[in-house]
Design a protein around this motif. Structure first.
Motif: not given
Lengths: 318, 318, 318
Positions: C221-222, C225-226, C228-230
């Motif tokens: 999960v971490w 999702q990190r 994608v944000a990057c």
């Protein structure tokens, strides 16, 4: 580095938010704490809702010029907000809310200059100015600049007007530690606009990363938990995502309680009907209240004995 | 940048932790690996528990001066730990544990100076010194400084005493890459205190961000998974949160196995009754053991053929 | 800082990916967008599969020299890929895919020099070069260097060959913002290799942090999702993890839809049978298509009225 007189037994106080202390105990140095369990938007273009503000019991009421106001109504909204803030702040003690704020448009929108030009014509300042879509420390510097030019530093400083910002993009989320540090530095250097709370702009964030909000909310685990950690590392309040479905009060309660458990200190609400459920969910636990009470008792005893500095683990700034 | 002789078929070895190799295979260069599947706290103030240490089978036993010891018992605890470490290390080969460590109080507590002053009077050094609540690289520098002053660099260097630190705050979690890099640099420059493992101080972390621990544990997904990634980026062991409910062995097993699946190499335990379940959960999988065995076989063959450097993907430092 | 003409009503367009616009609407400036809903690996060592490439309908086909090719077959694979890319690009318009890429071995493998030496003998360039296991900006600089030496900057520039990279380690994940920024800077300075998409090397990532992939997928999960944000902070496509179980089409669908909801723009596939399910899952929603259509309409009107710059929130580079 924090310097602490480690008081045995008080270690558990680390579990107590500053909110608890000031709301329920009134410790002097913490008295400036403003609870923002529910943060409610009132569109500046809607005069009927502006008229209802005095009776709204949300901790924090936001007179809104940004997303809640259509482009064609920006001018009207500015004028109505100027009149409203003067009327409302004149009778500040009659308001049910703890804080009356005004949210301007973002720096990147190109509309903030006109917003501040117009707002500075009001006689009164709100309790807080609120700035959405902060993506970089450079934008924050631009925010301080536009307010300084239109209000003059002295005027804003004198009233201790607070600052609340929104993080709503992937870029803002990644650079959040730098953005928050720069906000506190800008305050230190300018003497005005103490950053006090950060709001997670969940829906714009999802749009920015191309995510869709779902019932389980799993798409936002990383963002919401990183958001809380960043806020708390800078001793700031963390305000959680909006809950869109106005009919689903069970869902609202569930997500509010989850937010509280995860470390958020409050939540955005988009309708007065959501306020009570949200404020109840973000009430400190009975355990925290008990500790706060003990703290105040110990503090009083300490003072009556004429002792020196009284410090409690984690309640002190680092 | 890692330089690697890419051995076909060995790519899968990236899936094998260094733990597996040293525990089950004994490859020479990895022989310094200390397993810490279960890390058990023994309060330094509790002489009865100190006396039981020789028979404790936890991989890592922590003689504790910090949270497990009340303020009024700090002095007693220091004295008892000094005596215990001398008695225990004199008969080091009789101990069931792989590592005997001492946890001092944090730099921010103001108590570490007194801790180290007292501990330096012991004739023996423990296998590791352990430092809680590391929030910044500046604090780590202070840790190295206080030990150097009281022990002398030569004494600590000679024994290869290791360092284990705790990350327990939002600030520490955000700055973790910088903190870990600085720990390895401090070691490089001083010649002592090789950082070997990092422990997630889950309950203090929750207190710091205002979160409450729940049955599902969802409030810690971001923190625990970021923690693992930071540790592994620096080739360090990652030790998972405590499990508080001493009666819920099923829950302990479930969370231990989850931690292992997520990449943690071990877990904190607060009672000897938790040790066996935790150590079993953090045993390498049969697949990993098989690969370790293959690795050792390949290594032996390689050596017997008089070939040069033998490197395996990801097992090398970058 | 983005400069935007905020068009009322168009705010919702922030919810629309660039993919939607170019795929369904054809807005001129966005026409370079290459969809990569499904990214399929074809081992360069497998001539039979290489022969099938013209009929493969995956958006993006990767002729693979790295993990999909055994060490003993690297030489053969390079030769077959050189011949294939010449044959396939000669009849580029006959291919069903949007992009034909070649994935070389990583810098850290020590094999990339030989890969590029061989590949540069082909008369044609692929649409994209693809580089796995990028752990640092220094590695990226080495990638640009090896291609410049063997191809010459002019040749690569002239064809607008794109770059796609893989993030597959804890180190790469932590340093991702710096790596992506440096990729865009290297392009700016060199004039070639515009980074366009980033792929999450899930299984190597899990191996690096010692995690095990599970049915619920919670262990990632971490990281996901990190990731994608990057990607989105740099306006890049984000390609999700592989789904290993070729028989579980229901699971594939579920995880593909989850990835799409979380903000991924596509997914790696390891078999042609996975392509259709994945591409359907990553189709823009009806709502997005509607907005794209509105955008094009507004754009046409704007143009026909002879007005100046037409900008839409969030679609512009910052």
């Amino acid at each position: 580095m924090r310097s602490t007189i480690a008081v045995d037994g008080f270690r558990k106080l680390t579990a107590m938010s500053r909110a608890t202390v000031s709301q329920f105990a009134g410790v002097r140095d913490l008295v400036k704490y403003v609870p923002r369990r529910a943060l409610l938007y009132i569109p500046g273009s809607n005069q009927k809702m502006l008229d209802k503000v005095p009776n709204i019991k949300a901790d924090c009421v936001v007179l809104e010029l940004e997303d809640g106001v259509a482009m064609t109504s920006k001018h009207l909204a500015r004028q109505q907000v100027v009149k409203s803030v003067d009327r409302l702040m004149t009778n500040r003690h009659d308001l049910k809310c703890f804080e009356l704020g005004i949210r301007v448009n973002s720096v990147s929108s190109g509309l903030i200059e006109e917003d501040v030009t117009e707002l500075s014509k009001a006689e009164h300042l709100p309790n807080a100015f609120m700035v959405p879509k902060v993506d970089s420390s450079e934008e924050l510097a631009a925010v301080f600049d536009v307010f300084r030019r239109h209000y003059g530093a002295k005027r804003v400083m004198d009233t201790n007007t607070r600052l609340v910002i929104w993080i709503e993009s992937a870029r803002g989320m990644l650079d959040m530690p730098r953005i928050l540090a720069s906000a506190l530095n800008l305050h230190k250097n300018s003497g005005f606009f103490k950053l006090d709370a950060v709001v997670f702009g969940s829906d714009d964030y999802c749009a920015d990363i191309g995510a869709q909000r779902s019932a389980d909310g799993n798409e936002l685990v990383w963002a919401r938990q990183r958001f809380v950690a960043c806020c708390k590392a800078f001793q700031l309040q963390a305000i959680d995502a909006v809950f869109i479905d106005l009919k689903d009060m069970g869902g609202l309660k569930k997500y509010s309680e989850e937010g509280h458990r995860w470390g958020f200190t409050g939540k955005q609400v988009i309708h007065p009907s959501q306020v009570e459920i949200v404020q109840n969910a973000f009430m400190p636990t009975a355990e925290k209240v008990e500790w706060a009470t003990e703290l105040v008792h110990a503090f009083s005893q300490h003072e009556s004995q004429g002792k020196g500095a009284f410090q409690v683990l984690k309640l002190e700034s680092k």
